[in-house]
Scaffold this motif. Structure first.
Motif, short mmCIF file in Angstrom:
data_model
loop_
_atom_site.label_atom_id
_atom_site.label_comp_id
_atom_site.label_asym_id
_atom_site.label_seq_id
_atom_site.Cartn_x
_atom_site.Cartn_y
_atom_site.Cartn_z
N SER A 77 0.81 -1.20 0.00
CA SER A 77 0.00 0.00 0.00
C SER A 77 0.85 1.27 0.00
CB SER A 77 -0.98 0.04 1.19
OG SER A 77 -1.85 1.14 1.06
N ALA A 137 -1.05 16.26 -0.37
CA ALA A 137 -0.84 14.86 -0.01
C ALA A 137 -2.06 14.05 -0.41
CB ALA A 137 -0.62 14.73 1.49
N GLY A 138 -1.98 12.74 -0.25
CA GLY A 138 -3.11 11.88 -0.60
C GLY A 138 -4.35 12.22 0.21
N ALA A 139 -4.19 12.30 1.53
CA ALA A 139 -5.34 12.58 2.38
C ALA A 139 -5.91 13.97 2.08
CB ALA A 139 -4.94 12.48 3.85
N GLU A 142 -7.99 13.58 -0.90
CA GLU A 142 -9.29 12.99 -0.55
C GLU A 142 -10.24 14.07 -0.04
OE1 GLU A 142 -8.72 9.87 2.34
OE2 GLU A 142 -7.13 8.96 1.14
N HIS A 171 -8.40 2.23 3.29
CA HIS A 171 -7.26 2.88 3.93
C HIS A 171 -7.82 3.85 4.98
CE1 HIS A 171 -3.68 5.51 4.18
NE2 HIS A 171 -3.03 4.44 3.80
N THR A 173 -7.21 6.73 5.92
CA THR A 173 -7.44 8.14 5.58
C THR A 173 -8.83 8.35 4.97
OG1 THR A 173 -6.31 7.75 3.49
CG2 THR A 173 -5.03 8.79 5.24
N ASN A 174 -9.44 7.31 4.36
CA ASN A 174 -10.74 7.49 3.69
C ASN A 174 -11.82 7.92 4.68
OD1 ASN A 174 -10.58 5.06 0.91
ND2 ASN A 174 -9.24 6.73 1.48
N ASP A 244 -9.89 6.27 -4.76
CA ASP A 244 -8.64 6.49 -4.05
C ASP A 244 -7.51 5.96 -4.94
OD1 ASP A 244 -6.35 6.32 -2.53
OD2 ASP A 244 -7.39 5.79 -0.69
N ALA A 246 -4.29 6.55 -4.67
CA ALA A 246 -2.96 6.66 -4.05
C ALA A 246 -2.01 5.65 -4.69
CB ALA A 246 -3.06 6.44 -2.55
N ASN A 247 -2.55 4.46 -4.94
CA ASN A 247 -1.72 3.40 -5.52
C ASN A 247 -2.13 3.14 -6.97
OD1 ASN A 247 -0.55 2.84 -2.86
ND2 ASN A 247 -2.58 2.06 -2.41
N HIS A 266 -8.11 10.97 -6.54
CA HIS A 266 -6.82 11.62 -6.28
C HIS A 266 -5.72 10.64 -6.63
CE1 HIS A 266 -6.54 9.36 -2.44
NE2 HIS A 266 -5.24 9.55 -2.59
N ASN A 268 -1.51 9.88 -5.69
CA ASN A 268 -0.34 10.27 -4.89
C ASN A 268 0.87 10.34 -5.81
OD1 ASN A 268 -2.03 9.98 -2.67
ND2 ASN A 268 -0.46 8.99 -1.42
N HIS A 270 3.65 11.12 -4.85
CA HIS A 270 4.74 10.59 -4.03
C HIS A 270 4.56 9.09 -3.77
CE1 HIS A 270 1.47 12.11 -1.61
NE2 HIS A 270 1.79 11.29 -0.65
N LYS A 271 3.90 8.37 -4.61
CA LYS A 271 3.98 6.93 -4.55
C LYS A 271 4.28 6.41 -5.95
CE LYS A 271 1.26 6.00 -0.46
NZ LYS A 271 -0.08 5.85 0.12
C1 LIG Z 1 -0.92 6.39 1.11
C2 LIG Z 1 -2.36 6.25 0.93
C3 LIG Z 1 -3.24 7.31 1.20
C4 LIG Z 1 -2.81 8.61 1.88
O1 LIG Z 1 -1.81 9.32 1.27
P1 LIG Z 1 -0.97 10.41 2.10
O2 LIG Z 1 -0.17 11.15 1.10
O3 LIG Z 1 -0.15 9.65 3.08
O4 LIG Z 1 -1.95 11.31 2.80
C5 LIG Z 1 -4.57 7.13 0.92
N1 LIG Z 1 -5.05 5.98 0.42
C6 LIG Z 1 -4.24 4.93 0.16
C7 LIG Z 1 -4.82 3.67 -0.42
C8 LIG Z 1 -2.87 5.01 0.40
O5 LIG Z 1 -2.08 3.98 0.16
#
Ligand SMILES: *Cc1c(COP(=O)(O)O)cnc(C)c1O
Length: 489
Positions: A77, A137-139, A142, A171, A173-174, A244, A246-247, A266, A268, A270-271
């Motif tokens: 993740s 950031a990811g959150a 969101e 996750h 943060t959701n 989401d 992020a990934n 959204h 990320n 940075h992933k």
């Molecule tokens: C990392 C991640 C987030 C949050 O991203 P941040 O940049 O850490 O806020 C949200 N959802 C998933 C599935 C993630 O892997």
């Protein structure tokens, strides 16, 4: 390996110096213009050390770091993949870093063009209309995306829609972002195979639902095959679909969230897009929306004029601003460089390679580790601890033992679907040799667990600390020399 290095304050000896400023330039007269009440009454407590002490201190500290550049980092993740160094150099180009966010748009055309082109590239990868790159950031993305969702319902006078459906595997943060955005979280259950239970979803869909937050492949790394039916059900009920992303690694250029029926998402950067992450470093969580939602995106926008120039714009229907200025521009530069360096064709190899690597590890270990969900996974998968439960060796023990072999641990005890979750994501950037090494070590640890479980339970033995009081370390960390001295008193 030396286990404990002295703190730099403990190396201090009165009068020892590393570097001396020229006395004539910095005599006390130099401070005479500073009001007396702003001057220190006593000298700050600083370590007195030689230059060599300082060099060794920081070099040794840096060697204690573990990162993608040091070793294999299969943290599920989190997509801890290699970030090409050239993208760092590009992000450091003074032509960009010396810009001021308030300077006139006519003098920052290159930066605005980069912003504009990156949001277009992301829109084309996502199958959506427009992106804002403002969230940090990811959150944060969101939250921004859910604010778009709320603004959409509000603009239609549809004030009843205050609930958001979130799967029980989501996750963390959701639900957190949903709460912060003022929505009430309603949980939808997953089936034993980790995918959303459509029968459980149906009764939740009424005219109080603002939308659903999902990810696909889902949290256990499996593709939600019923996504088109889910999208249809949610849309018919008047809700929107939030993705989401992020990934996004498994899907890049192959499958587009917009085509699956998602309205908002959204990403990320940075992933998936070449920015190192972890430790709270700079991130970026661009938010993309379908055509009928673009007016709600946050301000400021970057737009292209008919004459080809770029300008900064604001939109009256926008949800407002979510950031100071435009977001983390350095991260955008890396993402843009990464996308251009791969190109349209190569970017489509990222997902399949990440998927192949994950399945290779999964299939090579499933005789010794419990695989709760059979079948082809995408970029990551979950084991439920060791297959042999009689040894008493837990997922935490295995994770710590991996450190002795120079690997970072996988994500553990997440998702909460299983008691001994171990979530492994190798990414596409690892070689076959590294994957084989990891597989061999995982097999070795399983063997140790059977033959001599105490070895695994005592691990790690090669790290500076082994079994800290984790709650204490999180709740009462000693982070300064002063605090350390006071706690010793
Ligand atoms: C990392 C991640 C987030 C949050 O991203 P941040 O940049 O850490 O806020 C949200 N959802 C998933 C599935 C993630 O892997």
């Amino acid at each position: 390996m030396k286990k404990y290095d002295k703190l730099i304050f403990e190396l201090s000896r009165p009068g020892r110096k590393g570097y001396q400023l020229p006395a004539d330039k910095f005599d006390t007269d130099g401070f005479s213009e500073i009001p007396a009440d702003l001057l220190r009454k006593e000298a700050p407590v600083l370590p007195e050390v030689s230059e060599l002490d300082v060099v060794r201190h920081y070099t040794n500290l840096s060697n204690k770091n573990f990162g993608v550049d040091t070793g294999f980092y299969p943290l599920g993740s989190c997509t801890m993949k290699y970030n090409p160094k050239i993208n760092e150099e590009i992000a450091a180009m003074p032509e960009f870093t010396a810009l001021h966010p308030l300077q006139d748009a006519s003098t920052a055309q290159g930066a605005l063009e980069l912003y504009y082109n990156l949001q277009k590239a992301l829109a084309s990868l996502a199958g959506l209309e427009e992106f804002t790159l403002n969230p940090y950031a990811g959150a944060h993305g969101e939250l921004t995306g859910l604010m778009v969702m709320r603004q959409y319902h509000k603009s239609r006078g549809d004030h009843k829609r205050t609930k958001i459906i979130v799967p029980d595997t989501a996750h963390g943060t959701n639900p957190a972002s949903a709460m912060v955005s003022g929505l009430e979280v309603v949980e939808v259950k997953s089936k034993p195979n980790g995918s959303i239970d459509v029968e459980d979803l149906k009764p939740l869909l009424d005219d109080t639902v603002a939308g659903i937050m999902m990810t696909n492949p889902n949290t256990v790394g499996m593709f939600e095959t019923e996504i088109l039916e889910i999208a249809d059900l949610v849309h018919k009920a008047g809700g929107l679909l939030y993705y989401d992303g992020a990934n996004l690694n498994p899907l890049l250029g192959k499958v587009r969230p917009g085509d699956m029926g998602f309205d908002i998402m959204h990403i990320n950067l940075h992933k998936t897009f070449s920015t190192p992450h972890g430790g709270g470093g700079p991130g970026s969580g661009p938010v993309g929306v379908a055509k009928h939602l673009t007016q709600f995106l946050p301000n400021p926008r970057v737009r292209k004029a008919d004459d080809g120039s770029f300008y900064v714009d604001t939109d009256g229907e926008s949800l407002g601003s979510v950031s100071t200025f435009f977001g983390n521009f350095g991260v955008m530069m890396k993402a843009y460089a990464y996308i251009l360096s791969l190109g349209r064709d190569n970017i489509r190899n990222v997902g399949p390679m990440a998927t192949l690597n994950a399945n290779y590890i999964k299939e090579s270990l499933k005789d010794l580790y419990k695989l709760p969900i059979e079948g082809a996974c995408k970029h990551e998968f979950v084991f439920d601890g060791l297959a042999d439960k009689s040894t008493g060796v837990t997922t935490l023990n295995v994770a710590k033992r991996l450190l002795d072999f120079g690997f970072h641990a996988p994500t553990i005890y997440f998702p909460l679907l299983f008691h001994e979750s171990m979530m492994i994501e190798p990414t596409e950037t690892e070689s076959l040799e590294t994957l084989d090494e990891f597989i061999n070590v995982m097999r070795q640890v399983a063997k140790e667990a059977k033959e001599d479980p105490e070895i695994v339970k005592a691990a790690p033995v090669t790290t500076a600390i082994s079994h800290p009081d984790e709650t204490g370390a999180a709740k009462n960390p000693i982070l300064s020399y002063k605090a350390l001295k006071n706690s010793a008193k």
